[in-house]
Design an enzyme around this catalytic site. Structure first.
Site, short mmCIF file in Angstrom:
data_model
loop_
_atom_site.label_atom_id
_atom_site.label_comp_id
_atom_site.label_asym_id
_atom_site.label_seq_id
_atom_site.Cartn_x
_atom_site.Cartn_y
_atom_site.Cartn_z
N ASP A 66 0.86 -1.19 0.00
CA ASP A 66 0.00 0.00 0.00
C ASP A 66 0.89 1.24 0.00
OD1 ASP A 66 -1.68 2.10 0.46
OD2 ASP A 66 -2.70 1.20 2.19
N SER A 144 -0.59 13.55 -15.71
CA SER A 144 -1.95 13.58 -16.29
C SER A 144 -2.15 14.90 -17.02
CB SER A 144 -2.98 13.48 -15.16
OG SER A 144 -4.28 13.77 -15.63
N TYR A 157 -6.37 15.92 -6.78
CA TYR A 157 -5.71 15.04 -7.77
C TYR A 157 -4.86 15.86 -8.74
CZ TYR A 157 -5.37 11.82 -11.79
OH TYR A 157 -4.92 11.05 -12.84
N LYS A 161 -0.76 15.88 -9.63
CA LYS A 161 -0.21 15.61 -10.96
C LYS A 161 0.66 16.78 -11.44
CE LYS A 161 -1.74 11.45 -11.47
NZ LYS A 161 -0.77 10.34 -11.51
N1 LIG Z 1 -7.31 6.51 -16.79
C1 LIG Z 1 -7.22 7.81 -17.09
O1 LIG Z 1 -8.14 8.39 -17.68
C2 LIG Z 1 -5.99 8.58 -16.73
C3 LIG Z 1 -5.82 9.87 -17.24
C4 LIG Z 1 -4.66 10.58 -16.92
C5 LIG Z 1 -3.71 10.02 -16.11
N2 LIG Z 1 -3.90 8.76 -15.62
C6 LIG Z 1 -2.85 8.21 -14.77
O2 LIG Z 1 -2.45 6.95 -15.27
C7 LIG Z 1 -1.91 6.19 -14.19
C8 LIG Z 1 -2.50 4.79 -14.23
O3 LIG Z 1 -3.87 4.85 -13.98
P1 LIG Z 1 -4.88 3.82 -14.67
O4 LIG Z 1 -5.74 4.63 -15.55
O5 LIG Z 1 -4.14 2.67 -15.22
O6 LIG Z 1 -5.78 3.41 -13.44
P2 LIG Z 1 -5.96 2.03 -12.66
O7 LIG Z 1 -6.90 2.31 -11.55
O8 LIG Z 1 -6.29 0.95 -13.63
O9 LIG Z 1 -4.50 1.76 -12.10
C9 LIG Z 1 -4.00 2.39 -10.94
C10 LIG Z 1 -3.29 1.33 -10.14
O10 LIG Z 1 -2.75 1.95 -8.96
C11 LIG Z 1 -2.96 1.06 -7.90
N3 LIG Z 1 -3.00 1.74 -6.62
C12 LIG Z 1 -3.95 2.60 -6.18
N4 LIG Z 1 -3.72 2.93 -4.90
C13 LIG Z 1 -2.59 2.27 -4.53
C14 LIG Z 1 -1.86 2.21 -3.31
N5 LIG Z 1 -2.26 2.85 -2.21
N6 LIG Z 1 -0.75 1.44 -3.28
C15 LIG Z 1 -0.34 0.75 -4.37
N7 LIG Z 1 -1.02 0.76 -5.53
C16 LIG Z 1 -2.12 1.52 -5.62
C17 LIG Z 1 -4.31 0.43 -8.20
O11 LIG Z 1 -4.52 -0.76 -7.44
C18 LIG Z 1 -4.25 0.22 -9.69
O12 LIG Z 1 -3.74 -1.05 -10.03
C19 LIG Z 1 -2.22 6.96 -12.91
O13 LIG Z 1 -1.06 7.65 -12.51
C20 LIG Z 1 -3.28 7.94 -13.35
O14 LIG Z 1 -3.30 9.11 -12.56
C21 LIG Z 1 -5.00 8.02 -15.90
#
Ligand SMILES: NC(=O)c1ccc[n+]([C@@H]2O[C@H](COP(=O)([O-])OP(=O)(O)OC[C@H]3O[C@@H](n4cnc5c(N)ncnc54)[C@H](O)[C@@H]3O)[C@@H](O)[C@H]2O)c1
Length: 253
Positions: A66, A144, A157, A161
């Site tokens: 975590d 992001s 958030y 970022k």
């Molecule tokens: N999906 C979008 O639209 C989007 C847009 C811009 C940026 N992002 C960024 O992309 C990255 C990946 O996000 P995603 O879209 O794959 O989402 P996702 O939710 O599929 O993946 C995020 C991962 O982080 C893990 N996580 C969350 N809290 C945690 C903790 N306390 N300890 C360890 N692991 C933890 C989750 O279990 C998950 O596997 C992130 O940094 C997110 O901010 C996503």
């Protein structure tokens, strides 16, 4: 983009590796020949990713941690180095995304957002720097489009970022004369579990949500993963202090 030999004999630690972009990044790096240390809070998802990595012929270590407990960060880096004897890349992909009316955001939600999205990457980077200096390695931080535009209901958030983007650039300046690279990738909306968080927001103003809706559709997770993996390789030697926007134009205007 990474070729099958770019990460041969190299080791990458990827956070957020149980799902979404983190999993896709791990698979890109595995295809490029890397051994992986996979970190996430989701133990089951991690095991699934590890199985996929091994199917590609690469090695996978699983760390169910975590990241909001930021004291776990340095031991996680140490565990990756202990498993493989070196570290060549750290990809900070994990994040929490808690859309809220800001006046209703709890202290716990705020603290978790700051810890996972900002403090954990810093602490992982701090622990990784000595190892990455030895291997002439790289850090890739996933930020992001929220770093570059005000987004309603995402004040905490988007602050993390923007902070992570600027952290990347400041580290790049600090290590300008040393053999380590720091870069960031800033995706727009991707179809992952994280993006679904917006649908749970209570009583949003649709005209404000419309301001962050993609005009040209969502970004493909694999396209972003390829860029993250590429920046981790030596082929990206000219990139230092960059933040690459992959957002289908949402930050264009
Ligand atoms: N999906 C979008 O639209 C989007 C847009 C811009 C940026 N992002 C960024 O992309 C990255 C990946 O996000 P995603 O879209 O794959 O989402 P996702 O939710 O599929 O993946 C995020 C991962 O982080 C893990 N996580 C969350 N809290 C945690 C903790 N306390 N300890 C360890 N692991 C933890 C989750 O279990 C998950 O596997 C992130 O940094 C997110 O901010 C996503």
């Amino acid at each position: 983009m990474p070729t099958p030999s770019d990460m041969h004999d190299k080791v990458a630690l990827v956070t957020g590796a149980a799902a979404g972009l983190g999993r896709a990044t791990a698979l890109e790096l595995a295809r490029a020949g890397a051994s992986l240390s996979l970190l996430d809070i989701n133990a089951q998802g991690l095991e699934e990713t590890a199985a996929m990595v091994r199917e590609l012929g690469a090695r996978a270590q699983v760390q169910a941690i975590d990241l909001s407990e930021t004291a776990q960060c340095a031991p996680a880096v140490a565990a990756a180095v202990e498993a493989y004897g070196r570290l060549d890349a750290l990809c900070n992909v994990a994040a929490v995304f808690i859309p809220r009316h800001s006046a209703a955001m709890t202290d716990d939600e705020l603290d978790t957002t700051l810890a996972v999205n900002l403090a954990a990457p810093f602490k992982l980077i701090r622990a990784a720097i000595p190892h990455l200096l030895e291997t002439h390695g790289a850090v890739v931080n996933v930020t992001s489009c929220a770093a570059f535009m005000g987004q309603a209901y995402l004040a905490a958030y988007s602050a993390t970022k923007a902070g992570l983007t600027h952290m990347t650039k400041s580290l790049a300046m600090e290590y300008m004369h040393q053999p380590i690279r720091f870069n960031a990738v800033a995706p727009g909306g991707m179809m992952t579990a994280l993006a679904m968080g917006l649908t749970k927001l209570e009583d949003p103003d649709p005209s404000l949500l419309g301001r962050i809706a993609p005009l040209r559709g969502l970004v493909e997770v694999e396209d972003v993963a390829q860029m993250v993996a590429f920046l981790a390789t030596d082929a990206a030697r000219g990139y230092h202090g960059a933040c690459i926007n992959i957002d289908n134009g949402i930050t264009a205007g």
